[in-house]
Design a protein around this motif. Structure first.
Motif, PDB file in Angstrom:
ATOM      1  N   LEU A 323     -66.585  13.246 -33.085  1.00 11.98           N
ATOM      2  CA  LEU A 323     -66.283  14.593 -32.483  1.00 11.98           C
ATOM      3  C   LEU A 323     -64.904  14.495 -31.770  1.00 11.98           C
ATOM      4  O   LEU A 323     -64.558  13.631 -31.117  1.00 11.98           O
ATOM      5  CB  LEU A 323     -67.344  14.796 -31.181  1.00 11.98           C
ATOM      6  N   ALA A 324     -64.050  15.427 -32.192  1.00 14.94           N
ATOM      7  CA  ALA A 324     -62.677  15.382 -31.602  1.00 14.94           C
ATOM      8  C   ALA A 324     -62.446  16.896 -30.833  1.00 14.94           C
ATOM      9  O   ALA A 324     -62.503  17.739 -31.290  1.00 14.94           O
ATOM     10  CB  ALA A 324     -61.807  15.241 -32.859  1.00 14.94           C
ATOM     11  N   THR A 325     -61.746  16.884 -29.871  1.00 12.74           N
ATOM     12  CA  THR A 325     -61.437  17.961 -29.069  1.00 12.74           C
ATOM     13  C   THR A 325     -60.376  17.487 -28.076  1.00 12.74           C
ATOM     14  O   THR A 325     -59.810  16.597 -27.690  1.00 12.74           O
ATOM     15  CB  THR A 325     -62.933  18.348 -27.994  1.00 12.74           C
ATOM     16  N   ASP A 326     -59.916  18.690 -27.482  1.00 12.53           N
ATOM     17  CA  ASP A 326     -58.572  18.601 -26.484  1.00 12.53           C
ATOM     18  C   ASP A 326     -57.418  17.770 -27.121  1.00 12.53           C
ATOM     19  O   ASP A 326     -57.097  18.007 -28.165  1.00 12.53           O
ATOM     20  CB  ASP A 326     -59.118  17.980 -25.340  1.00 12.53           C
ATOM     21  N   ALA A 327     -57.181  16.667 -26.604  1.00 14.79           N
ATOM     22  CA  ALA A 327     -56.063  15.803 -26.899  1.00 14.79           C
ATOM     23  C   ALA A 327     -56.402  15.098 -28.209  1.00 14.79           C
ATOM     24  O   ALA A 327     -55.331  14.874 -29.104  1.00 14.79           O
ATOM     25  CB  ALA A 327     -55.686  14.615 -25.811  1.00 14.79           C
ATOM     26  N   ALA A 328     -57.576  14.990 -28.632  1.00 11.54           N
ATOM     27  CA  ALA A 328     -57.851  14.581 -30.224  1.00 11.54           C
ATOM     28  C   ALA A 328     -57.994  15.527 -31.254  1.00 11.54           C
ATOM     29  O   ALA A 328     -58.316  15.279 -32.337  1.00 11.54           O
ATOM     30  CB  ALA A 328     -58.960  13.865 -30.022  1.00 11.54           C
ATOM     31  N   ARG A 329     -57.818  16.928 -31.038  1.00 10.69           N
ATOM     32  CA  ARG A 329     -57.736  18.022 -31.965  1.00 10.69           C
ATOM     33  C   ARG A 329     -56.903  17.684 -33.146  1.00 10.69           C
ATOM     34  O   ARG A 329     -57.307  18.190 -34.379  1.00 10.69           O
ATOM     35  CB  ARG A 329     -57.184  19.387 -31.399  1.00 10.69           C
ATOM     36  N   PRO A 330     -55.639  17.099 -32.966  1.00 11.61           N
ATOM     37  CA  PRO A 330     -55.196  16.648 -34.312  1.00 11.61           C
ATOM     38  C   PRO A 330     -55.900  16.194 -35.499  1.00 11.61           C
ATOM     39  O   PRO A 330     -55.514  16.206 -36.501  1.00 11.61           O
ATOM     40  CB  PRO A 330     -53.980  15.819 -33.929  1.00 11.61           C
ATOM     41  N   TRP A 331     -56.863  15.284 -34.987  1.00  9.21           N
ATOM     42  CA  TRP A 331     -57.837  14.803 -36.071  1.00  9.21           C
ATOM     43  C   TRP A 331     -58.644  15.878 -36.774  1.00  9.21           C
ATOM     44  O   TRP A 331     -59.030  15.708 -38.079  1.00  9.21           O
ATOM     45  CB  TRP A 331     -58.909  13.871 -35.478  1.00  9.21           C
ATOM     46  N   SER A 332     -58.532  17.188 -36.535  1.00 11.56           N
ATOM     47  CA  SER A 332     -59.287  18.184 -37.424  1.00 11.56           C
ATOM     48  C   SER A 332     -58.501  18.553 -38.552  1.00 11.56           C
ATOM     49  O   SER A 332     -59.214  18.964 -39.455  1.00 11.56           O
ATOM     50  CB  SER A 332     -59.263  19.479 -36.464  1.00 11.56           C
ATOM     51  N   VAL A 333     -57.389  18.317 -38.685  1.00 14.98           N
ATOM     52  CA  VAL A 333     -56.656  18.546 -39.797  1.00 14.98           C
ATOM     53  C   VAL A 333     -56.363  17.352 -40.772  1.00 14.98           C
ATOM     54  O   VAL A 333     -55.656  17.590 -41.808  1.00 14.98           O
ATOM     55  CB  VAL A 333     -54.975  19.122 -39.425  1.00 14.98           C
ATOM     56  N   GLU A 334     -56.868  16.385 -40.402  1.00 16.86           N
ATOM     57  CA  GLU A 334     -56.808  14.850 -41.385  1.00 16.86           C
ATOM     58  C   GLU A 334     -57.565  15.066 -42.345  1.00 16.86           C
ATOM     59  O   GLU A 334     -58.763  15.646 -42.040  1.00 16.86           O
ATOM     60  CB  GLU A 334     -56.899  13.748 -40.341  1.00 16.86           C
ATOM     61  N   SER A 335     -57.398  14.646 -43.579  1.00 19.99           N
ATOM     62  CA  SER A 335     -58.206  14.622 -44.492  1.00 19.99           C
ATOM     63  C   SER A 335     -59.145  13.287 -44.788  1.00 19.99           C
ATOM     64  O   SER A 335     -59.932  13.237 -45.660  1.00 19.99           O
ATOM     65  CB  SER A 335     -57.455  15.122 -45.903  1.00 19.99           C
ATOM     66  N   HIS A 336     -58.201  12.088 -44.417  1.00 18.34           N
ATOM     67  CA  HIS A 336     -58.838  10.608 -44.740  1.00 18.34           C
ATOM     68  C   HIS A 336     -58.530   9.886 -43.512  1.00 18.34           C
ATOM     69  O   HIS A 336     -57.616  10.215 -42.538  1.00 18.34           O
ATOM     70  CB  HIS A 336     -58.271  10.357 -45.945  1.00 18.34           C
ATOM     71  N   LEU A 337     -58.718   8.677 -43.369  1.00 19.25           N
ATOM     72  CA  LEU A 337     -58.656   7.682 -42.740  1.00 19.25           C
ATOM     73  C   LEU A 337     -58.404   6.380 -43.379  1.00 19.25           C
ATOM     74  O   LEU A 337     -59.076   5.804 -44.206  1.00 19.25           O
ATOM     75  CB  LEU A 337     -59.610   7.309 -41.584  1.00 19.25           C
ATOM     76  N   MET A 338     -57.321   5.656 -42.858  1.00 17.03           N
ATOM     77  CA  MET A 338     -57.139   4.267 -43.568  1.00 17.03           C
ATOM     78  C   MET A 338     -57.599   3.253 -42.420  1.00 17.03           C
ATOM     79  O   MET A 338     -57.320   3.147 -41.373  1.00 17.03           O
ATOM     80  CB  MET A 338     -55.587   4.106 -43.582  1.00 17.03           C
ATOM     81  N   ILE A 339     -58.184   2.278 -43.054  1.00 17.46           N
ATOM     82  CA  ILE A 339     -58.972   1.174 -42.445  1.00 17.46           C
ATOM     83  C   ILE A 339     -58.461   0.036 -43.424  1.00 17.46           C
ATOM     84  O   ILE A 339     -59.086  -0.123 -44.293  1.00 17.46           O
ATOM     85  CB  ILE A 339     -60.361   1.282 -42.169  1.00 17.46           C
TER      86      ILE A 339
END
Length: 407
Positions: A323-339
């Motif tokens: 769950l991403a909101t406020d300062a973490a809103r840029p996560w909403s436009v990401e398509s993947h995550l590198m681990i």
């Protein structure tokens, strides 16, 4: 928000004191000066969206939430404490403000944006760009624009009802920049999706999982009778997370100041207008802290509070809810995550998977895929020994625990 309200109240107090001084001074007690001062007070500023409203309106024309502050309309030599009282923000100056903000109360000239770009944090700058772009592309001059960047929401007041219909039905979507980036959509009504997270990931030690009715009832108690439009448990893999829908922006502005609340013997936190996403098949050794750090790195945020980014891992399935909101809103436009050196796709919903056992590797998979129990909805499969994992297009709760496929 509290500082904004205090500033508005201080400004009103200053205006009243200046008018009182003018009325009591030898040079300022004339009827002309008092009349001039009254005319200067012909508008009031909404304490929620700061829109300047005509004094004849009791409710803000822009956001439909703010109430006209109460102050004396007759300037006399009465002490300032009797002339002006700072508005009680927990109460309304009109008898209808305690009622829920229903869709039928939408202003006929209000247009909403629910997908503001995440790369512009300055609300004033974003409002300026929106105004310029709407004027250039749509050949329309908005009356006013207000952006809530932490929510990703914009409110536009247009001059005529026809302008609203034009933006919503004919234009629909525009880009904020000439290169085609940052698309924004115009909608006629506001649907605010938030998430409530209960402290405690699963039923342990006799602590029961709350029903959606209990959540809705507590919400109504806390926020002065305003009921949720809808409340649903998010997913069986994350039973302590609830998806809620409301339509009152004023309500969410109040919640933002104190998003935590108690319900029975449990504590909950509201993630306002959050982006909800899932990651699947994560490494079993991955911890929630490691996942938070990986997301922070992907959006170039070295430190994110739990109030803006919430992650929960289901160790049994290897899936995660974010769950991403406020300062973490840029996560909403990401398509993947590198681990590490592996990429994990971000998903809007979890895959529905079904495990079948025992299935011999030599058995025809086609017989299983075409079985009536699955109604032709198998989109993928994976076999490991005698375990066959089917991925379905939707959840099948009616599939029996045991059934015969054939030979």
């Amino acid at each position: 928000m509290g500082a904004c309200f205090q500033t508005i109240c201080d400004n009103f107090n200053t205006d009243i004191h200046e008018q009182l001084n003018a009325a009591n001074s030898p040079m300022g007690g004339s009827g002309k000066n008092i009349h001039r001062q009254k005319q200067e007070k012909s508008q009031w500023e909404c304490p929620i969206c700061t829109y300047q409203n005509d004094n004849s309106r009791t409710r803000c024309e822009m956001c439909q939430q703010g109430q006209r502050p109460q102050f004396s309309s007759d300037i006399t030599s009465t002490p300032a404490s009797d002339v002006f009282h700072s508005p009680d923000l927990s109460k309304s100056s009109t008898p209808h403000a305690s009622k829920p903000y229903a869709l039928h109360q939408e202003n006929e000239r209000t247009v909403y944006i629910q997908d503001l770009p995440t790369n512009i944090k300055d609300s004033a700058e974003l409002e300026k760009r929106l105004r310029h772009r709407i004027k250039t592309v749509c050949h329309l001059e908005p009356v006013d624009i207000k952006c809530y960047t932490s929510f990703g929401i914009g409110i536009i007041l247009v001059a005529q009802v026809q302008d609203k219909k034009y933006l919503v039905k004919e234009v629909g979507t525009i880009t904020l920049h000439t290169d085609g980036s940052d698309k924004i959509s115009f909608v006629a009504t506001l649907e605010l999706i938030s998430y409530i997270v209960l402290d405690g990931k699963q039923d342990k030690g006799g602590t029961h999982l709350l029903t959606t009715e209990e959540i809705s009832r507590r919400w109504s108690e806390l926020y002065k009778g305003e009921r949720l439009c809808r409340c649903d448990q998010l997913n069986i893999q994350f039973p302590n997370i609830y998806r809620v829908i409301s339509v009152s922006l004023d309500q969410l502005l109040k919640i933002k100041q104190n998003p935590d609340f108690a319900i029975g013997d449990q504590f909950a936190r509201v993630y306002i207008c959050a982006d909800c996403s899932f990651l699947e098949d994560l490494p079993r050794a991955l911890s929630e802290d490691q996942l938070r750090r990986a997301i922070g790195i992907s959006i170039k945020k070295s430190s994110l509070s739990v109030s803006s980014l919430y992650v929960q891992l289901n160790k049994q399935t290897g899936n995660a809810c974010v769950l991403a909101t406020d300062a973490a809103r840029p996560w909403s436009v990401e398509s993947h995550l590198m681990i590490g050196d592996k990429s994990y796709s971000k998903k809007n919903s979890l895959s529905c998977r079904l495990s079948l056992h025992p299935i011999s590797p030599s058995f025809s998979i086609e017989k299983i895929i075409n079985h009536p129990a699955f109604a032709g909805e198998v989109i993928n499969y994976k076999q490991n020994g005698e375990n066959l994992i089917l991925e379905l297009t939707r959840e099948h709760s009616q599939v029996p625990e045991r059934f015969q496929i054939g030979t």
